[in-house]
Design a protein around this motif. Structure first.
Motif, PDB file in Angstrom:
ATOM      1  N   ASN A 107      63.242  46.415  18.339  1.00 50.66           N
ATOM      2  CA  ASN A 107      64.108  46.515  19.614  1.00 50.66           C
ATOM      3  C   ASN A 107      63.315  47.415  20.837  1.00 50.66           C
ATOM      4  OD1 ASN A 107      66.549  47.651  21.832  1.00 50.66           O
ATOM      5  ND2 ASN A 107      66.821  45.708  20.826  1.00 50.66           N
ATOM      6  N   ARG A 109      64.462  48.767  23.697  1.00 45.78           N
ATOM      7  CA  ARG A 109      65.292  50.030  24.242  1.00 45.78           C
ATOM      8  C   ARG A 109      65.215  50.963  23.133  1.00 45.78           C
ATOM      9  NH1 ARG A 109      71.227  49.914  26.907  1.00 45.78           N
ATOM     10  NH2 ARG A 109      71.004  51.953  27.589  1.00 45.78           N
ATOM     11  N   TRP A 110      65.338  50.728  21.861  1.00 49.39           N
ATOM     12  CA  TRP A 110      65.523  51.437  20.965  1.00 49.39           C
ATOM     13  C   TRP A 110      64.357  51.214  19.775  1.00 49.39           C
ATOM     14  CZ3 TRP A 110      70.133  49.888  22.702  1.00 49.39           C
ATOM     15  CH2 TRP A 110      70.955  51.003  23.372  1.00 49.39           C
ATOM     16  N   ASP A 112      63.164  52.541  17.339  1.00 46.83           N
ATOM     17  CA  ASP A 112      63.268  52.770  15.961  1.00 46.83           C
ATOM     18  C   ASP A 112      64.033  51.992  14.890  1.00 46.83           C
ATOM     19  OD1 ASP A 112      65.331  53.622  17.422  1.00 46.83           O
ATOM     20  OD2 ASP A 112      65.955  55.373  16.116  1.00 46.83           O
ATOM     21  N   GLN A 231      74.707  50.010  23.766  1.00 49.85           N
ATOM     22  CA  GLN A 231      74.632  51.249  23.570  1.00 49.85           C
ATOM     23  C   GLN A 231      75.562  51.796  22.529  1.00 49.85           C
ATOM     24  OE1 GLN A 231      75.052  52.995  27.351  1.00 49.85           O
ATOM     25  NE2 GLN A 231      74.354  55.311  26.837  1.00 49.85           N
ATOM     26  N   THR A 234      75.962  50.617  16.132  1.00 46.50           N
ATOM     27  CA  THR A 234      75.439  51.583  15.236  1.00 46.50           C
ATOM     28  C   THR A 234      74.894  50.646  14.124  1.00 46.50           C
ATOM     29  OG1 THR A 234      77.448  51.435  13.883  1.00 46.50           O
ATOM     30  CG2 THR A 234      77.619  52.947  15.828  1.00 46.50           C
ATOM     31  N   SER A 235      74.135  51.441  12.949  1.00 48.36           N
ATOM     32  CA  SER A 235      73.507  50.829  12.031  1.00 48.36           C
ATOM     33  C   SER A 235      74.648  49.831  11.077  1.00 48.36           C
ATOM     34  CB  SER A 235      72.714  51.691  11.294  1.00 48.36           C
ATOM     35  OG  SER A 235      73.546  52.602  10.567  1.00 48.36           O
ATOM     36  N   GLY A 249      67.853  46.185  25.557  1.00 53.71           N
ATOM     37  CA  GLY A 249      68.439  46.171  24.370  1.00 53.71           C
ATOM     38  C   GLY A 249      68.332  44.569  23.795  1.00 53.71           C
ATOM     39  N   GLY A 279      69.625  49.901  30.510  1.00 55.49           N
ATOM     40  CA  GLY A 279      68.432  50.741  29.850  1.00 55.49           C
ATOM     41  C   GLY A 279      67.128  50.454  30.368  1.00 55.49           C
ATOM     42  N   SER A 282      61.427  51.258  26.174  1.00 53.25           N
ATOM     43  CA  SER A 282      61.024  52.627  25.799  1.00 53.25           C
ATOM     44  C   SER A 282      59.318  52.693  26.182  1.00 53.25           C
ATOM     45  CB  SER A 282      61.157  52.880  24.346  1.00 53.25           C
ATOM     46  OG  SER A 282      60.599  54.159  23.731  1.00 53.25           O
TER      47      SER A 282
END
Length: 315
Positions: A107, A109-110, A112, A231, A234-235, A249, A279, A282
């Protein structure tokens, strides 16, 4: 609700009025879908024969109201039937190698988290979690392009080799409700799913990564819907979709890099740009950093265990 893995409710498609006599007027015993040969074109023959244009270079027949390619041909992206001179192409595979190239989708935006399927056969949802495991590896198979249209792909799971990433419409009574899922190409009762509902389109995102690597958006072939990480995701929550640009995202870095000629052939996003809570891509998202990410993580193992428990409780 308990789902057999990769078999959520089939996406709804426009259908003609069904005549029982017409359904059985012309019946062939169709071969089922296979990994490198989808037989169900998505066409209907409930009130008439299959359209003649579906006989592109191959043959087509009617199987209980559905148009299937014959035993010498496979369905193209356009729903026409094509013989072996127009084969399914697996991205990243060379003419001299039979090894599958497995891609991960990180991803933007995130960075990780990566796209992944569930770990159990009772769960068809898609997630975004840390760590690279078989659940987060996918191959990209492109059927014959046919008579125009955009390149689209069967996005096969390494964990579930006869299943693809798709976006299904699980709404009722005309109310659309889109669900990203991992879906078997043949359902639990042996019915072959139609090719339009099995494919995903890779669309070049309106923004690249910090190192210039093109990012892609994951769009349903048959609907204007994109998979994204919100946003509030969650996992343990399944991924949602959005009908326009979902922001950073909804952008993904593909690793290893897609072949350059394939990227050039992909459509570029041209819709309405995200304007609220979008967003940012990154600054840590580079191909070097993605390659340096651990192949698996303790978090991934823990999440897989939790998902397994939740799935067993729902069964």
């Amino acid at each position: 609700i308990s789902f057999k893995h990769c078999a959520p409710p089939a996406p709804k498609m426009a259908t003609k009025a069904v005549s029982v006599l017409a359904v059985f007027a012309w019946h062939v015993q169709a071969e089922p879908n296979a990994r490198m040969c989808i037989k169900n074109t998505g066409g209907s023959c409930t009130v008439s024969d299959c359209y003649k244009w579906r006989e592109a270079t191959g043959g087509v027949g009617c199987d209980v109201g559905r148009c299937f390619c014959d035993d010498t041909s496979c369905s193209g992206i356009d729903g026409g039937c094509y013989t072996e001179d127009q084969k399914y192409i697996e991205l990243g595979a060379s003419n001299t190698s039979t090894e599958t190239t497995w891609y991960t989708f990180t991803n933007a935006r995130w960075p990780d988290v990566v796209l992944r399927t569930a770990s159990l056969s009772t769960n068809a949802n898609l997630y975004a979690t840390g760590g690279i495991e078989d659940e987060s590896r996918f191959s990209l198979v492109m059927p014959p392009l046919g008579q125009g249209g955009e390149p689209s792909f069967l996005m096969y799971s390494k964990k579930w080799p006869d299943a693809v990433v798709q976006i299904a419409d699980t709404g009722e009574y005309g109310d659309a409700k889109y669900l990203p899922a991992c879906t078997n190409i043949v359902d639990s009762v042996g019915s072959s799913r139609p090719i339009p509902n099995l494919m995903m389109s890779l669309v070049v995102a309106p923004q690249a990564a910090a190192d210039g690597t093109p990012l892609v958006m994951l769009k349903a072939y048959w609907a204007q819907q994109y998979i994204y990480v919100s946003q509030g995701t969650t996992s343990l929550s399944s991924l949602p979709t959005w009908g326009e640009d979902p922001g950073a995202g909804g952008y993904w870095m593909v690793n290893p890099r897609l072949p350059a000629n394939s990227v050039k052939a992909l459509p570029k996003f041209s819709g309405v740009r995200c304007s609220s809570m979008c967003g940012e891509v990154s600054k840590d998202l580079t191909m070097t950093n993605v390659n340096a990410a651990p192949r698996a993580s303790l978090e991934g193992v823990v999440i897989a265990a939790i998902l397994a428990v939740l799935a067993s409780m729902r069964a």
